[in-house]
Motif scaffolding. Structure first.
Motif, PDB file in Angstrom:
ATOM      1  N   VAL A   1      -3.717  75.969  74.811  1.00 49.60           N
ATOM      2  CA  VAL A   1      -2.946  74.737  74.804  1.00 49.60           C
ATOM      3  C   VAL A   1      -1.473  75.106  74.924  1.00 49.60           C
ATOM      4  CG1 VAL A   1      -3.778  74.666  72.416  1.00 49.60           C
ATOM      5  CG2 VAL A   1      -2.117  73.001  73.143  1.00 49.60           C
ATOM      6  N   VAL A   2      -0.845  74.497  75.907  1.00 50.69           N
ATOM      7  CA  VAL A   2       0.554  74.826  76.214  1.00 50.69           C
ATOM      8  C   VAL A   2       1.343  73.551  76.514  1.00 50.69           C
ATOM      9  CG1 VAL A   2      -0.147  77.036  77.227  1.00 50.69           C
ATOM     10  CG2 VAL A   2       0.135  75.025  78.679  1.00 50.69           C
ATOM     11  N   PRO A   3       2.660  73.646  76.440  1.00 51.81           N
ATOM     12  CA  PRO A   3       3.472  72.476  76.763  1.00 51.81           C
ATOM     13  C   PRO A   3       3.432  72.197  78.261  1.00 51.81           C
ATOM     14  CG  PRO A   3       4.861  74.358  76.157  1.00 51.81           C
ATOM     15  CD  PRO A   3       3.452  74.780  75.948  1.00 51.81           C
ATOM     16  N   ASP A   4       3.539  70.952  78.623  1.00 50.67           N
ATOM     17  CA  ASP A   4       3.534  70.575  80.026  1.00 50.67           C
ATOM     18  C   ASP A   4       4.957  70.685  80.565  1.00 50.67           C
ATOM     19  OD1 ASP A   4       3.266  69.471  82.505  1.00 50.67           O
ATOM     20  OD2 ASP A   4       2.035  67.790  81.851  1.00 50.67           O
ATOM     21  N   GLU A   5       5.302  71.867  81.004  1.00 47.12           N
ATOM     22  CA  GLU A   5       6.664  72.148  81.453  1.00 47.12           C
ATOM     23  C   GLU A   5       7.072  71.269  82.633  1.00 47.12           C
ATOM     24  OE1 GLU A   5       8.455  74.230  79.758  1.00 47.12           O
ATOM     25  OE2 GLU A   5       7.108  75.698  78.844  1.00 47.12           O
TER      26      GLU A   5
ATOM     27  N   ALA B   1      11.631  67.218  74.126  1.00 50.42           N
ATOM     28  CA  ALA B   1      11.114  68.019  73.013  1.00 50.42           C
ATOM     29  C   ALA B   1       9.976  68.940  73.408  1.00 50.42           C
ATOM     30  CB  ALA B   1      10.658  67.104  71.887  1.00 50.42           C
ATOM     31  N   LEU B   2      10.031  70.149  72.903  1.00 46.77           N
ATOM     32  CA  LEU B   2       8.916  71.067  73.058  1.00 46.77           C
ATOM     33  C   LEU B   2       7.990  70.723  71.889  1.00 46.77           C
ATOM     34  CD1 LEU B   2       8.836  72.940  75.311  1.00 46.77           C
ATOM     35  CD2 LEU B   2      10.285  74.521  74.065  1.00 46.77           C
ATOM     36  N   PRO B   3       6.750  70.375  72.181  1.00 50.75           N
ATOM     37  CA  PRO B   3       5.863  69.819  71.145  1.00 50.75           C
ATOM     38  C   PRO B   3       5.148  70.884  70.318  1.00 50.75           C
ATOM     39  CG  PRO B   3       4.745  69.805  73.233  1.00 50.75           C
ATOM     40  CD  PRO B   3       6.102  70.415  73.485  1.00 50.75           C
ATOM     41  N   HIS B   4       5.916  71.691  69.619  1.00 48.55           N
ATOM     42  CA  HIS B   4       5.265  72.781  68.897  1.00 48.55           C
ATOM     43  C   HIS B   4       4.298  72.339  67.812  1.00 48.55           C
ATOM     44  CE1 HIS B   4       8.513  75.173  70.774  1.00 48.55           C
ATOM     45  NE2 HIS B   4       7.517  76.032  70.860  1.00 48.55           N
ATOM     46  N   TYR B   5       4.690  71.319  67.105  1.00 48.96           N
ATOM     47  CA  TYR B   5       3.800  70.828  66.051  1.00 48.96           C
ATOM     48  C   TYR B   5       2.465  70.409  66.675  1.00 48.96           C
ATOM     49  CZ  TYR B   5       2.054  68.000  62.179  1.00 48.96           C
ATOM     50  OH  TYR B   5       1.279  67.484  61.175  1.00 48.96           O
TER      51      TYR B   5
END
Lengths: 325, 325
Positions: free
Chosen positions: A155-159, A287-291
Motif C-alpha cells: 500500500v502506497v500513496p497515490d503520487e 497530504a501524504l496519508p501516512h496514517y
DNA sequence: TTGAAAGCGCTAACAC
DNA sequence: GTGTTAGCGCTTTCAA
C-alpha cells in the motif's frame, strides 16, 4: 484461573467460558455470577500468551520499519497501524532496523518466534525495495514501499493523483503558467507527481512546457536555490515537490520582495505539520496519508480488505488548503 | 521441537539444551551436531510465547504513549526505547492512547495480559501527570513526564541545564544583553529554561533584567509577534523557547532587514530537525534528548541503571551549534 | 551425557 | 449446565 475456579466452586472450563463470553456455552446464571465475583475479588487477568499457545493463533502484528525516528512520518504509520490493529483486537510489535539488513533479519526472526499473525514492512519514504528473504515465511504487506513484480501486497500513496490535485488547485485559482520544482532524486514521487502535474495541465488544455519544470534538491536549500529560475520563468504559481522546498522558496521569494499569494502562488506536498501550518502565509499543500497507509496495511494483512489484483493499493493524497494560493 | 528431536534421535530436553546453549548442560558433541543439523533442515524456530509461559517471565516491554504521531518527538522516544530493549533481548509492544483515559486503561490491561516485564509510560512533551491506577500493577517508568511525590521512577530532560547551556553559548559569543522569549504555557520547560537562563547570566555576572524576557505562544506565530518587542529591547541576542519560535522570529527579523547572526544572534531549543537544520542561516539550538529518554527509560525499567533516590532522572540537553550565533 | 515427566495458563472436545 | 482431560511448545528438575 484455577484459583478463580476454586473460589467460584466451578471448573476452569467454566471460568474460561464465562471470561470469554463463549457463544455456544450454556452457563447457569448463578455460576456465572460466582465466577465474575471471583474474578473481581482476585483481580484475575487472563494470560494472553497462554491463550495464544493453546489456540495456536496469536493476536500480534509485527511492524518492521527502516526508520522510526528520522522523520515525523514514520510515527504516523505506526500510529495508523496501531489504531487499526487495536480496533480488531491485535497488538503491535515494533522493530526498527535503520535500514540495516542484519537488524532486519533479526527483527523478522524475532517476530516469527513470537508467532505474529503477519508482518507490516514499512519504509519512511515511498520507494521500491528488495524483499528480505525472511519475509516470505509469513504473511506480509508492504507499507509505503513495493516490490518488483508485485510479489507482495503493498500500500502506497497515490503520487500521481497527488500531483494532479496539487496542480488542479492552482488551476482552479486561474493560474495558467504553473512551474513545478521537482526533486532530483529518482523515486515514485518524482515520476508520479510529474505525471500528475502533466495530466492536470492536459485536462485543462494547457500544453506541457518542459522549461517550467525545475530540478532541485528536495529540501529548503533546493527551493531557495530555485528562486531566480522560477522568477525568470514568469510563472504565476509554483507547485513544489514538497513542503520543505516550498519553505526554501518562501525565503527566496521574500528576498525578492514578492508576496505570496498575491504575486505568486505556492503549493507544497507532504503536509508536514511543523512547516506547512506555520509558514507565513500558511502553506497549501497535499497530504501524504501516512496514517492511512498504516491502517490500510493492517486491513490488508487481516484480509479485511482485498488487495488489488495488480499493483499496490493506492491511497489518495488529499489537498490541504491554507493561504498560499 | 519434537520433530527436531525425532530427526536428531534425541529427546526434546536435549534439543532445548542445545538450542539455548544452556550453561550447565553436558551434551555430547555428536548429539549437539545432530540437533543443529536437524534445526537447520527443518528451519526450526523456537516459540517465544511457549518459552515465556514455561519460564513465567516474558521479554516484552510495553510502551504506552499519549501521542505517537502528533510530533516527530514521540517517534524518537519509541526509537530509543526499541533499540535499548532490543539490545537486552526485549521486544517493544506499543500502544497509543491519544491521551484518552479509557484507551489508556485498556492499553495497560492488554499489556498486563501479555505479561509484559514492565511498562514505559510516555508523553510527548515534558509534564507532570496523574498516574493511571492500573500502572501500579506492574513495574513502570515514566518517560518525559513525572508524577507528584515522585511515586514512580521517571526520566525527563534537564530543562534547566538546557536553558543554561543555550544562554552560555550566547554569552560565549560575547553577548551581554540577551533576551529570552519564553512560552506562555506553564510547564517544566517554562520554569526550567528560565531558571537556566538566569543561572547562566548570574554565573557571568550579569544582572537579570525582567524586561528582557518576553512571553509568547510556543510556535512560529509567537516568535514572529515578539519581533518588535525584541527590537525595542536592544538585545543583541535572543534565546527562544523553542525552534518554532525561532523560526517565526527569523521571519520577523528579516522583515526588519536584520541579518542573523551579524545584527542579532538567535538560539533555539528542541533541535527539531526539519526546522533547525534548514533555516537560513541554520539554527543553533539545544537538543531535546528524546532518543536518550526512551533508552534510559528501558534501562531504569530493567534495573540496569539505578533511579535517583529523589526526583526524576535528568537527561542532558546538549547544544547543537550551527550558524545563527 | 541424556531422557522422562511434570507443569506453565489456557482452550476445546467430549463426557456426564 | 458443568466438569474432565488432553494438548499447545517449551523448560527444568531428577533419575538413569
Amino acid at each position: 484461573m484455577r484459583d478463580v475456579a476454586k473460589i467460584a466452586g466451578v471448573s476452569v472450563a467454566t471460568v474460561s467460558h464465562v471470561v470469554n463470553d463463549k457463544a455456544g456455552a450454556r452457563i447457569g446464571d448463578d455460576a456465572r455470577r460466582r465466577v465474575q465475583e471471583a474474578v473481581a475479588e482476585l483481580g484475575y487477568r487472563p494470560n494472553a500468551l497462554a491463550k495464544t499457545l493453546s489456540q495456536g493463533t496469536s493476536r500480534f502484528i509485527g511492524l518492521v520499519a527502516d526508520a522510526i525516528a528520522t522523520t515525523p512520518f514514520a510515527g504516523q504509520i505506526i500510529h495508523g497501524a496501531q489504531d487499526e490493529a487495536w480496533k480488531h483486537g491485535y497488538v503491535l510489535l515494533v522493530a526498527n532496523t535503520d535500514g540495516n539488513a542484519a537488524a532486519e533479519n533479526e527483527a523478522i526472526a524475532m517476530m516469527l518466534e513470537h508467532q505474529v499473525h503477519g508482518i507490516l514492512y514499512s519504509t519512511w519514504y515511498h520507494r521500491e525495495i528488495q524483499v528480505p528473504e525472511a519475509l516470505h515465511q509469513t504473511d506480509t504487506v508492504l507499507v509505503d514501499c513495493f516490490a518488483a513484480g508485485n510479489v507482495l501486497p503493498a500500500v502506497v500513496p497515490d503520487e500521481e493523483q497527488g500531483g494532479r490535485t496539487a496542480t488542479e488547485e492552482l488551476l482552479a485559482a486561474s493560474h495558467r503558467r504553473i512551474a513545478f520544482i521537482n526533486t532530483t532524486t529518482p523515486s515514485p514521487a518524482q515520476t508520479g507527481r510529474l505525471a500528475g502535474y502533466r495530466a492536470a495541465l492536459a485536462a485543462a488544455g494547457i500544453e506541457f512546457d518542459e522549461s517550467l519544470v525545475f530540478p532541485a534538491a528536495p529540501e529548503q536549500e533546493g527551493g531557495y536555490a530555485a528562486t531566480s529560475a522560477i522568477l525568470d520563468s514568469k510563472a504565476t504559481a509554483v507547485f513544489c515537490h514538497n513542503d520543505r522546498v516550498a519553505m526554501g522558496l518562501y525565503d527566496g521569494l521574500r528576498e525578492h520582495g514578492l508576496r505570496i499569494p498575491e504575486d505568486i502562488a505556492v503549493m507544497g506536498f507532504d503536509n508536514q505539520d511543523v512547516i506547512a501550518a506555520h509558514l507565513r502565509p500558511t502553506l497549501s499543500t497535499v497530504a501524504l496519508p501516512h496514517y492511512e497507509l498504516g491502517a490500510a496495511g493492517v486491513r490488508l494483512l487481516l484480509g479485511l480488505e482485498p488487495a488489488p489484483e495488480s499493483g499496490p493499493k493506492l491511497i489518495a493524497c488529499p489537498p490541504v488548503l491554507r493561504h498560499s494560493i
